[in-house]
Design a protein around this motif. Structure first.
Motif, mmCIF file in Angstrom:
data_model
loop_
_atom_site.group_PDB
_atom_site.id
_atom_site.type_symbol
_atom_site.label_atom_id
_atom_site.label_comp_id
_atom_site.label_asym_id
_atom_site.label_seq_id
_atom_site.Cartn_x
_atom_site.Cartn_y
_atom_site.Cartn_z
ATOM 1 N N GLY A 104 1.484 6.397 -6.997
ATOM 2 C CA GLY A 104 0.288 7.109 -7.436
ATOM 3 C C GLY A 104 0.541 8.588 -7.357
ATOM 4 N N HIS A 146 0.297 0.329 -11.894
ATOM 5 C CA HIS A 146 -0.313 0.609 -10.769
ATOM 6 C C HIS A 146 -1.990 0.347 -10.523
ATOM 7 C CE1 HIS A 146 -1.434 3.915 -7.614
ATOM 8 N NE2 HIS A 146 -2.351 4.047 -8.403
ATOM 9 N N PHE A 156 0.901 -1.198 -0.038
ATOM 10 C CA PHE A 156 -0.026 0.095 -0.044
ATOM 11 C C PHE A 156 0.900 1.258 0.031
ATOM 12 C CE2 PHE A 156 -4.543 -0.911 0.188
ATOM 13 C CZ PHE A 156 -4.671 -2.223 0.320
ATOM 14 N N GLY A 185 -2.897 -2.362 -8.148
ATOM 15 C CA GLY A 185 -4.170 -1.842 -7.091
ATOM 16 C C GLY A 185 -5.215 -2.952 -7.117
ATOM 17 N N ARG A 234 1.180 3.622 -15.155
ATOM 18 C CA ARG A 234 -0.392 3.533 -14.670
ATOM 19 C C ARG A 234 -0.833 2.292 -14.710
ATOM 20 N NH1 ARG A 234 -2.005 7.054 -18.055
ATOM 21 N NH2 ARG A 234 -0.885 8.698 -17.013
ATOM 22 N N PRO A 286 -8.248 0.735 -2.689
ATOM 23 C CA PRO A 286 -8.092 -0.119 -3.951
ATOM 24 C C PRO A 286 -9.576 0.218 -4.744
ATOM 25 C CG PRO A 286 -7.743 -1.580 -2.426
ATOM 26 C CD PRO A 286 -7.863 -0.238 -1.752
ATOM 27 N N SER A 313 0.587 11.377 -10.538
ATOM 28 C CA SER A 313 -0.432 12.463 -10.564
ATOM 29 C C SER A 313 0.392 13.801 -10.625
ATOM 30 C CB SER A 313 -1.189 12.685 -9.171
ATOM 31 O OG SER A 313 -2.123 11.775 -9.254
ATOM 32 N N GLY A 319 -10.207 3.139 -6.639
ATOM 33 C CA GLY A 319 -9.610 3.450 -7.817
ATOM 34 C C GLY A 319 -9.915 2.191 -8.885
HETATM 35 C C1 HEM Z 1 -3.856 0.339 -2.579
HETATM 36 C C2 HEM Z 1 -4.380 0.966 -3.602
HETATM 37 C C3 HEM Z 1 -4.138 2.100 -4.074
HETATM 38 C C4 HEM Z 1 -3.510 3.124 -3.596
HETATM 39 C C5 HEM Z 1 -2.725 3.545 -2.283
HETATM 40 C C6 HEM Z 1 -3.528 4.178 -4.746
HETATM 41 C C7 HEM Z 1 -2.899 5.558 -4.579
HETATM 42 C C8 HEM Z 1 -3.077 6.530 -5.604
HETATM 43 C C9 HEM Z 1 -2.562 8.035 -5.217
HETATM 44 C C10 HEM Z 1 -2.276 8.539 -4.139
HETATM 45 C C11 HEM Z 1 -2.739 8.540 -6.360
HETATM 46 C C12 HEM Z 1 -2.576 10.008 -6.619
HETATM 47 C C13 HEM Z 1 -3.843 10.783 -6.408
HETATM 48 C C14 HEM Z 1 -3.895 12.327 -6.558
HETATM 49 O O1 HEM Z 1 -2.955 12.870 -6.304
HETATM 50 O O2 HEM Z 1 -4.883 12.875 -7.088
HETATM 51 C C15 HEM Z 1 -3.343 7.697 -7.366
HETATM 52 C C16 HEM Z 1 -3.672 8.085 -8.776
HETATM 53 C C17 HEM Z 1 -4.292 6.881 -9.430
HETATM 54 N N1 HEM Z 1 -4.739 5.646 -9.117
HETATM 55 FE FE1 HEM Z 1 -4.359 4.985 -7.474
HETATM 56 N N2 HEM Z 1 -4.024 3.923 -5.766
HETATM 57 C C18 HEM Z 1 -4.546 2.728 -5.563
HETATM 58 C C19 HEM Z 1 -5.393 1.794 -6.235
HETATM 59 C C20 HEM Z 1 -5.819 2.088 -7.518
HETATM 60 C C21 HEM Z 1 -6.459 1.192 -8.344
HETATM 61 C C22 HEM Z 1 -6.974 -0.227 -7.924
HETATM 62 C C23 HEM Z 1 -6.607 1.796 -9.521
HETATM 63 C C24 HEM Z 1 -7.466 1.506 -10.849
HETATM 64 C C25 HEM Z 1 -7.665 0.350 -11.070
HETATM 65 C C26 HEM Z 1 -6.006 3.102 -9.447
HETATM 66 C C27 HEM Z 1 -5.863 4.184 -10.705
HETATM 67 C C28 HEM Z 1 -5.285 5.191 -10.291
HETATM 68 C C29 HEM Z 1 -5.083 6.260 -11.535
HETATM 69 C C30 HEM Z 1 -5.825 6.057 -12.927
HETATM 70 C C31 HEM Z 1 -4.767 7.573 -11.027
HETATM 71 C C32 HEM Z 1 -4.443 8.710 -11.635
HETATM 72 C C33 HEM Z 1 -2.931 8.616 -12.236
HETATM 73 C C34 HEM Z 1 -2.586 9.811 -13.066
HETATM 74 O O3 HEM Z 1 -2.788 10.945 -12.594
HETATM 75 O O4 HEM Z 1 -2.121 9.429 -14.110
HETATM 76 N N3 HEM Z 1 -5.303 3.242 -8.275
HETATM 77 N N4 HEM Z 1 -3.594 6.453 -6.603
#
Ligand code: HEM
Ligand code: HEM
Length: 141
Positions: A31, A51, A24, A55, A48, A104, A35, A107
């Motif tokens: 993540g 990720h 995590f 996730g 991505r 997750p 971003s 996400g």
């Molecule tokens: C343990 C689970 C997860 C954690 C801790 C996590 C964490 C993060 C964090 C911290 C961000 C940045 C958010 C921001 O600053 O606005 C992010 C972005 C994102 N996450 Fe996750 N995430 C998780 C699971 C997932 C899953 C399961 C998906 C999709 C299937 C996903 C898809 C995305 C996408 C598409 C972004 C935007 C990325 C971008 O800006 O290009 N995440 N995530």
């Protein structure tokens, strides 16, 4: 199998906790890297995808992790701890366990409801549940 003693969590619970903390924590870092546009557009795509796939796998792990806690329960409070502190610790623990699923899950929903599939480690695609009505400008594709 009882995975706890009167004083501590058992081995499998500890493995779950630290494996979860590592994965995590890693997801959180990746993540934010995604971003905050640290990577070039080309480099960000596969990261991505990774990720999202990791996730999604972590969502399954979270179900297992929380299910195991529900089956096992928590070790009893240290003798002499006031009841309100025990209640507070339970509330916080359950809150963290809920967050383990919510993180997750949010996400996965963000992706699928936004009309974007999840590429599961190039093995198969999880199709979106909603149509992407706009021309895609989003970072999640
Ligand atoms: C343990 C689970 C997860 C954690 C801790 C996590 C964490 C993060 C964090 C911290 C961000 C940045 C958010 C921001 O600053 O606005 C992010 C972005 C994102 N996450 Fe996750 N995430 C998780 C699971 C997932 C899953 C399961 C998906 C999709 C299937 C996903 C898809 C995305 C996408 C598409 C972004 C935007 C990325 C971008 O800006 O290009 N995440 N995530
Ligand atoms: C360096 C990082 C961490 C430390 C030192 C740490 C330490 C602890 C401690 C001391 C407890 C309480 C155990 C007890 O009741 O006696 C706990 C419980 C818990 N921690 Fe962590 N933790 C860390 C990271 C994390 C992370 C990143 C997550 C989630 C991704 C997490 C999720 C949980 C959960 C859900 C519990 C409730 C008890 C259980 O069912 O496992 N921890 N942690």
């Amino acid at each position: 199998m009882t995975d706890k003693t009167n004083a501590a969590y058992g081995g499998l619970s500890r493995l779950n906790h630290w494996l979860g903390a590592l994965l995590f924590g890693g997801m959180l870092i990746v993540g934010f890297i995604l971003s905050y546009d640290v990577l070039s557009r080309e480099a960000a795509g596969p990261v991505r995808d990774l990720h999202k796939a990791t996730g999604t796998l972590l969502l399954l792990f979270a179900f297992w992790r929380v299910g195991w806690r529900m089956v096992q329960g928590f070790p009893p409070p240290v003798p002499g701890v006031p009841a309100w502190q025990d209640t507070a610790s339970r509330l916080v623990h359950w809150g963290m366990l809920a967050a383990l699923i919510a993180m997750p899950l949010s996400g996965v929903l963000m992706s699928l409801l936004g009309g974007r599939p999840i590429n599961f480690f190039d093995l198969f695609l999880i199709p979106p549940i909603a149509e992407n009505k706009e021309a895609c400008r989003c970072p999640g594709c």
